[in-house]
Design a protein around this motif. Structure first.
Motif, short mmCIF file in Angstrom:
data_model
loop_
_atom_site.label_atom_id
_atom_site.label_comp_id
_atom_site.label_asym_id
_atom_site.label_seq_id
_atom_site.Cartn_x
_atom_site.Cartn_y
_atom_site.Cartn_z
N GLY A 1 0.79 -1.20 0.14
CA GLY A 1 0.01 0.02 0.02
C GLY A 1 0.65 1.34 -0.08
O GLY A 1 0.36 2.08 -0.88
N PHE A 2 1.81 1.30 0.81
CA PHE A 2 2.72 2.53 1.01
C PHE A 2 3.43 2.67 -0.35
O PHE A 2 3.50 3.98 -0.82
N PHE A 3 3.74 1.77 -1.12
CA PHE A 3 4.48 2.02 -2.27
C PHE A 3 3.45 2.38 -3.48
O PHE A 3 3.82 3.41 -4.19
N LEU A 4 2.44 1.75 -3.29
CA LEU A 4 1.24 2.13 -4.52
C LEU A 4 0.81 3.60 -4.20
O LEU A 4 0.69 4.40 -5.16
N GLU A 5 0.85 4.05 -3.09
CA GLU A 5 0.62 5.49 -2.80
C GLU A 5 1.53 6.39 -3.26
O GLU A 5 1.32 7.49 -3.85
N ALA A 6 3.06 6.01 -2.81
CA ALA A 6 4.07 6.77 -3.31
C ALA A 6 4.09 6.85 -4.86
O ALA A 6 4.42 8.04 -5.22
N LEU A 7 3.76 5.87 -5.42
CA LEU A 7 3.63 6.06 -7.02
C LEU A 7 2.63 6.96 -7.70
O LEU A 7 2.80 7.44 -8.46
N GLU A 8 1.60 7.30 -6.70
CA GLU A 8 0.66 8.28 -6.98
C GLU A 8 0.96 9.80 -6.96
O GLU A 8 0.43 10.59 -7.49
N TYR A 9 2.21 10.04 -6.43
CA TYR A 9 2.68 11.32 -6.32
C TYR A 9 3.68 11.67 -7.17
O TYR A 9 4.94 12.41 -7.01
N GLY A 10 3.62 11.52 -8.60
CA GLY A 10 4.54 12.08 -9.60
C GLY A 10 5.82 11.39 -9.62
O GLY A 10 6.84 11.68 -9.31
N THR A 11 5.61 10.00 -10.04
CA THR A 11 6.78 9.18 -10.16
C THR A 11 7.40 9.21 -11.58
O THR A 11 6.97 9.02 -12.50
N PRO A 12 8.80 9.51 -11.73
CA PRO A 12 9.39 9.61 -12.76
C PRO A 12 9.63 8.10 -13.25
O PRO A 12 9.92 7.21 -12.38
N PRO A 13 9.80 8.02 -14.83
CA PRO A 13 10.11 6.77 -15.44
C PRO A 13 11.52 6.37 -14.78
O PRO A 13 12.51 7.36 -14.64
N HIS A 14 11.84 5.25 -14.29
CA HIS A 14 13.06 5.02 -13.93
C HIS A 14 13.45 3.52 -13.84
O HIS A 14 12.36 2.66 -14.22
N GLY A 15 14.82 3.15 -13.93
CA GLY A 15 15.14 1.96 -13.96
C GLY A 15 16.52 1.72 -13.32
O GLY A 15 17.27 2.68 -13.14
N GLY A 16 16.88 0.48 -13.28
CA GLY A 16 18.43 0.27 -12.53
C GLY A 16 18.88 -0.99 -12.98
O GLY A 16 18.29 -1.71 -13.49
N VAL A 17 19.69 -1.49 -11.99
CA VAL A 17 20.20 -2.69 -12.08
C VAL A 17 21.06 -3.14 -10.66
O VAL A 17 21.22 -2.15 -9.95
N ALA A 18 21.34 -4.31 -10.46
CA ALA A 18 22.11 -4.73 -9.19
C ALA A 18 23.04 -5.78 -9.67
O ALA A 18 22.58 -6.65 -10.54
N LEU A 19 24.36 -5.67 -9.25
CA LEU A 19 25.60 -6.63 -9.73
C LEU A 19 25.90 -7.36 -8.41
O LEU A 19 25.94 -6.51 -7.24
N GLY A 20 26.06 -8.59 -8.57
CA GLY A 20 26.44 -9.42 -7.44
C GLY A 20 28.16 -8.96 -7.16
O GLY A 20 29.01 -9.76 -7.88
N LEU A 21 28.40 -8.46 -6.22
CA LEU A 21 29.78 -7.88 -6.01
C LEU A 21 30.75 -9.21 -5.64
O LEU A 21 31.87 -9.37 -6.16
N ASP A 22 30.18 -10.07 -4.70
CA ASP A 22 30.70 -11.28 -4.27
C ASP A 22 31.28 -12.05 -5.61
O ASP A 22 32.44 -12.40 -5.53
N ARG A 23 30.37 -12.29 -6.52
CA ARG A 23 30.79 -13.24 -7.59
C ARG A 23 31.73 -12.61 -8.54
O ARG A 23 32.76 -13.28 -8.97
N ILE A 24 31.60 -11.28 -8.79
CA ILE A 24 32.63 -10.35 -9.72
C ILE A 24 33.84 -10.45 -9.01
O ILE A 24 34.74 -10.79 -9.65
N VAL A 25 34.03 -10.29 -7.78
CA VAL A 25 35.46 -10.36 -7.11
C VAL A 25 35.96 -11.81 -7.10
O VAL A 25 37.09 -12.01 -7.49
#
Ligand code: ASP
Length: 634
Positions: free
Chosen positions: A562-586
């Motif tokens: 609920g908190f997140f759906l509500e937050a989305l209602e207040y002017g959410t910019p399009p956005h995106g990202g990524v996460a990389l596994g640091l342990d595996r990379i090292v």
């Protein structure tokens, strides 16, 4: 034995491993641990070790009788401070194997700062000790030069990431560990609340919702090197807590994410190259580590469908070039009837030229290989296993022939010729075809490709052609939005439920979720998934539709997010990202096959910390305070 205090004036001149011939003739103070010892009567030699490396120290009975006598008491891992004079070694005693091998410290003062119990394994590289023993005494294990090198590399990689991200305008912002559940497909670790008995925090499986909320809050470029917690079933190379480079940007397109991450990967590889060069000056590394090579071109991109059809995997290892091809159009009714198979059918070639070994593969070797592939496939692919149970015999059909030999595939010359041409196979190459037996429609149309992915990787191993320093990165894009969970009889998110569907497939969201593609991508390195991300849903109406497609009622969605759906209602910019596994990379950069080798205090596959014995029972009083009670175990 009496122990000495560390005199307050005494300072280390430099690290043990940092002495060089140009320092000869100067007084020096070193401190560290006692390694190997050689007692020649009037002369005692020790290797003294610290983070910087090893230095030979010599005590001479003639010149320093008292320290010499005390030095006789020294054992492995005693902690000492030594004052003396750095001298060049005689030509015949020079040790070319270590960087301090041309010098030694002629000791004239010894301070024994601490003694040590006999270690259960030698504190040196290349030991052959059970991992449990190493983990129980991790403090000793971490003293070994290999482990010190791994953690130094890890530090340098993290430092480089922070430098790089900062330079591009990203802010590192911390997000809470005590939070609500964020679904990433694993079980949550729960933390009971004392103040509100009966309520629990969940440790974050990732900061997914927080980073999206930071976009809503206007922090348009965020990153964090962050710990994530997932209570997953035991898998060999997973850790219940692991570290991720988490990234999010506003107004992002997938290409912008790729353009950010590709140079970052190049620069952490440069860090690794510099690290290994440095390590080479500290200790003997055999064979020496060659610099990592990455092509200057942008990383290849394959759609999920291309990856699955050509490699049978959504994380293909592109160091091995051979691709799986589709032979569906070759499956005539007659052929299907004769062999009890049907489309999809796949083909693959093994080029004998790849082989380092002189002899081409024998029939027996190929038969053995086919058996292994079939067994592995039936054991690891649940759908194939189910079909096997239904048929009462292996569900995977494999045939092979040698190009130029008498036998042809499925007794069919045309099929053999077509496959040979399609794959550019040469004399003596082995051609394989594979299909699934029986008539039951396949839920997974890539099932034969997945079986051949096993064949492909077995053949790749056989060629031993991998250049250990070649890093084959690629992006896999356009994943399906949903997977169907047979047990739960519902769709589940393939990435996570905040991933945006592709605009063109939005219409299918309510009618045919299986046809919806996501704006999701994975980063793959040498056959390991090292990261993943997506463009997110930024509109509450679409987010609600995705929750609905996942079988969540309005009420359930409101309760959980609920908190997140509500937050989305207040002017959410399009956005995106990524996460990389640091342990595996090292781990990959450290040339280690297990991530445990690059984590200071890892847990076993049973999620246990063997050194401090966590998890452990707690007192009744602690439980009472939390309003918890344990059921008596039966
Ligand atoms: N939160 C995702 C994960 O931890 C990554 C992402 O979508 O950025 O796998």
């Amino acid at each position: 034995m009496t122990l000495d205090h560390l005199p307050s004036h005494l300072r280390r001149t430099r690290g043990c491993g940092e002495f060089r011939p140009e320092h000869a003739g100067t007084p020096a103070v070193v401190m560290g641990w006692i390694g190997r010892r050689r007692d020649l009567g009037s002369l005692i030699f020790f290797d003294l070790r610290d983070r910087a490396g090893i230095l030979q120290v010599v005590f001479n009975r003639e010149t320093v009788p008292e320290p010499h006598a005390r030095a006789e008491e020294l054992r492995s891992e005693y902690v000492v401070a030594i004052e003396g004079e750095l001298v060049r070694r005689d030509a015949e005693t020079v040790n070319k194997g270590i960087p301090t091998g041309e010098v030694e410290l002629r000791a004239n003062q010894l301070y024994i700062l601490n003694d040590a119990r006999t270690p259960p394994f030698p504190v040196e590289d290349n030991i052959n000790t059970a991992e449990e023993t190493r983990l129980e005494r991790r403090y000793l294990d971490l003293r070994r030069p290999e482990m010190q090198s791994n953690l130094i590399l890890r530090h340098q990689v993290a430092l480089e990431i922070r430098r790089y991200m900062n330079e591009r305008g990203f802010l590192e912002i911390e997000t809470p560990f005590l939070t609500r559940s964020t679904p990433e497909g694993a079980r949550d670790y729960l933390v009971p609340s004392r103040v509100q008995p009966g309520s629990f925090y969940a440790l974050p499986q990732s900061p997914q919702l927080f980073k999206q909320i930071l976009m809503i809050s206007g922090f348009d470029k965020y990153f964090q090197i962050v710990r994530c917690f997932r209570d997953e079933d035991l898998r060999a190379d997973r850790q219940p807590e692991f570290t991720q480079l988490d990234v999010e940007m506003s107004f992002a397109q997938p290409e912008m994410v790729f353009e950010l991450i590709e140079p970052l990967m190049r620069s952490v590889c440069d860090v690794a190259n510099r690290h290994w060069e440095m390590e080479g000056t500290k200790r003997e590394i055999n064979p020496p580590v060659q610099p990592i090579r990455i092509s200057e071109e942008r990383f290849p991109r394959l759609t999920y469908e291309e990856a699955m059809s050509q490699y049978g995997s959504d994380k293909p290892d592109l160091r091995y070039p051979e691709k799986i091809v589709s032979l569906d159009s070759m499956v005539s009714d007659a052929l299907a009837e004769e062999f009890g198979i049907r489309a999809p059918m796949v083909g693959f070639k093994f080029s004998q030229q790849h082989l380092r070994i002189k002899e081409p593969l024998s029939r027996t070797a190929i038969d053995r290989l086919v058996t292994t592939v079939s067994e592995t496939a039936h054991n690891s692919l649940p759908e194939l296993k189910a079909l096997q149970a239904e048929l009462g015999k292996p569900a995977l059909f494999i045939d092979y022939c040698l190009v130029g030999g008498k036998k042809v595939l499925l007794r069919n010359e045309e099929l053999t010729r077509t496959l040979q041409e399609q794959l550019g196979a040469k004399e003596k190459d082995v051609l394989f075809v594979g299909a699934i037996r029986g008539q039951t429609p396949l839920r997974d149309r890539y099932l034969p490709n997945k079986c051949f992915a096993i064949l492909r990787s077995q053949l790749a191993d056989l060629t031993k052609e991998y250049d250990p320093q070649r890093k084959a990165f690629l992006w896999v894009t356009d994943f399906p939005m949903f997977d169907y969970d047979e047990q739960e009889k519902r769709y589940v998110a393939m990435h996570h439920p905040f991933t945006s569907p592709q605009d063109a497939s939005l219409d299918h969201l309510d009618t045919d979720p299986s046809a919806v593609k996501a704006k999701a991508y994975d980063l793959v390195l040498n056959g390991s998934e090292i990261g993943g991300g997506s463009i997110r849903i930024h509109r509450p109406d679409i987010q609600r539709r995705v929750f609905r497609a996942l079988g969540m009622t309005e009420e359930q969605a409101r309760q959980r997010f609920g908190f997140f759906l509500e937050a989305l209602e207040y002017g959410t910019p399009p956005h995106g990202g990524v996460a990389l596994g640091l342990d595996r990379i090292v781990a990959i950069l450290a040339m280690e096959s297990s991530i445990r080798e690059v984590i200071a205090f890892p847990k076993t596959a049973r999620a246990v910390d063997l050194m401090c014995e966590a998890p452990s029972p707690v007192s009744r009083a602690q439980l009472r305070e939390l309003g918890l009670e344990l059921k008596e175990s039966e």
